[in-house]
Design a protein around this motif. Structure first.
Motif, PDB file in Angstrom:
ATOM      1  N   THR A   1      16.653   6.676  -9.795  1.00  0.00           N
ATOM      2  CA  THR A   1      16.770   7.572  -8.009  1.00  0.00           C
ATOM      3  C   THR A   1      14.995   7.306  -7.757  1.00  0.00           C
ATOM      4  O   THR A   1      14.286   7.285  -8.304  1.00  0.00           O
ATOM      5  N   HIS A   2      14.361   5.758  -6.990  1.00  0.00           N
ATOM      6  CA  HIS A   2      13.591   5.540  -6.250  1.00  0.00           C
ATOM      7  C   HIS A   2      12.565   6.215  -5.274  1.00  0.00           C
ATOM      8  O   HIS A   2      13.765   6.809  -5.065  1.00  0.00           O
ATOM      9  N   VAL A   3      11.630   6.467  -4.838  1.00  0.00           N
ATOM     10  CA  VAL A   3      11.592   6.765  -3.960  1.00  0.00           C
ATOM     11  C   VAL A   3      10.692   5.750  -2.336  1.00  0.00           C
ATOM     12  O   VAL A   3       9.422   5.137  -3.148  1.00  0.00           O
ATOM     13  N   LYS A   4      10.421   6.121  -1.914  1.00  0.00           N
ATOM     14  CA  LYS A   4       9.626   5.646  -0.910  1.00  0.00           C
ATOM     15  C   LYS A   4       8.669   6.255   0.351  1.00  0.00           C
ATOM     16  O   LYS A   4       9.139   7.226   0.762  1.00  0.00           O
ATOM     17  N   ALA A   5       7.548   5.572   0.465  1.00  0.00           N
ATOM     18  CA  ALA A   5       6.720   6.709   1.509  1.00  0.00           C
ATOM     19  C   ALA A   5       6.456   5.752   2.921  1.00  0.00           C
ATOM     20  O   ALA A   5       6.755   4.719   3.185  1.00  0.00           O
ATOM     21  N   SER A   6       7.329   6.370   4.311  1.00  0.00           N
ATOM     22  CA  SER A   6       7.032   5.997   4.847  1.00  0.00           C
ATOM     23  C   SER A   6       6.330   6.829   6.709  1.00  0.00           C
ATOM     24  O   SER A   6       6.885   8.284   6.271  1.00  0.00           O
ATOM     25  N   GLY A   7       5.910   5.580   7.154  1.00  0.00           N
ATOM     26  CA  GLY A   7       4.933   6.931   8.105  1.00  0.00           C
ATOM     27  C   GLY A   7       3.325   6.996   8.023  1.00  0.00           C
ATOM     28  O   GLY A   7       3.665   7.816   7.404  1.00  0.00           O
ATOM     29  N   GLY A   8       2.987   6.451   8.837  1.00  0.00           N
ATOM     30  CA  GLY A   8       1.659   6.644   8.933  1.00  0.00           C
ATOM     31  C   GLY A   8       0.652   6.045   7.477  1.00  0.00           C
ATOM     32  O   GLY A   8      -0.177   6.523   7.592  1.00  0.00           O
ATOM     33  N   ILE A   9       1.111   5.028   7.211  1.00  0.00           N
ATOM     34  CA  ILE A   9       0.812   4.748   6.150  1.00  0.00           C
ATOM     35  C   ILE A   9      -0.304   3.279   6.381  1.00  0.00           C
ATOM     36  O   ILE A   9       0.444   2.406   6.780  1.00  0.00           O
TER      37      ILE A   9
END
Length: 244
Positions: free
Chosen positions: A196-204
């Motif tokens: 399972t991978h992790v995605k960062a999103s929002g305000g980057i």
């Protein structure tokens, strides 16, 4: 393109940074011309993917054919409130139109209501249907972390993993908050990095914050500031080269 084991300005390249980015073209008033311009930017910078509204998938797929940039879209966006059968239909239609990545919004209200079997089954049903149609399809589950407690975020991680989603993702970018380092560390600590991978999103919006997100455990970054981020990386690399 795989990331180095140690994430820093020194170990990364502009190309590697670009390949972490899902370039977001999701503003509700965005015209088709603006979507196509954004797709051409993705081809120029060689981002991992472009993420467009479902209605724009067919345009993005045609524009990016043969470029090596994947086409993604959002499902149940931005609130996750559509019934499961509607989300599944939206996902399959997106694949027909050329999408190979699907970012689905979890049913936030039902998660907070404790309807865990329902939430898990929805993710599982959509993921199974998408992969039956396109085995290589990548499914990401958006939590909207700003609306959840830490316990709910951990539960969402477990449900997504049990449902065999490919990614867990922090935010839509259209709610009360975006990616935080604390949330990324929590999500990484409560999922198996082998599956399972992790995605960062929002305000980057900056290179420094993108690197912080990668250091905290993110594998992919949702951003619309691609030009500024990658160009900043190129400028820093050039400055470091001339100073040596």
């Amino acid at each position: 393109m795989s990331l180095p084991s140690t994430i820093s300005i020194e170990t990364l390249t502009p190309e590697a940074v670009a390949k972490t980015i899902d370039h977001a073209l999701l503003k509700p008033d965005m015209t088709i011309a603006e979507v196509l311009e954004g797709c051409r930017l993705c081809a120029k910078y060689q981002t991992a993917s472009v993420c467009v509204k479902p209605c724009d998938v067919k345009y993005a797929a045609a524009e990016l054919e043969g470029t090596g940039v994947d086409v993604g879209t959002v499902i149940g966006f931005p609130h996750g409130n559509s019934p499961t059968n509607v989300k599944v239909c939206e996902a399959l239609t997106a694949i027909d139109d050329g999408a190979v990545e699907l970012d689905m919004v979890i049913n936030i209200g039902h998660l907070k209501s404790g309807q865990l079997d329902e939430v898990r089954n929805e993710i599982r049903e959509l993921t199974a249907a998408a992969k039956a149609k396109l085995p290589s399809c990548c499914v990401k589950v958006i939590f909207e972390c700003s609306l959840l407690t830490d316990e709910e975020k951990i539960t969402a991680c477990k449900l997504s993993e049990e449902a065999r989603a490919d990614y867990v993702k922090t935010s839509t970018g259209f709610s009360t908050g975006g990616a935080t380092i604390a949330d990324l560390k929590l999500m990484r600590a409560n999922t198996n990095p082998n599956t399972t991978h992790v995605k960062a999103s929002g305000g980057i919006r900056t290179l420094d914050f993108l690197i912080e997100c990668l250091q905290a455990g993110a594998d992919r970054i949702g951003a619309s500031a691609t030009t500024a981020i990658v160009d900043e990386m190129r400028a820093r690399k050039a400055a470091a080269s001339t100073s040596q």
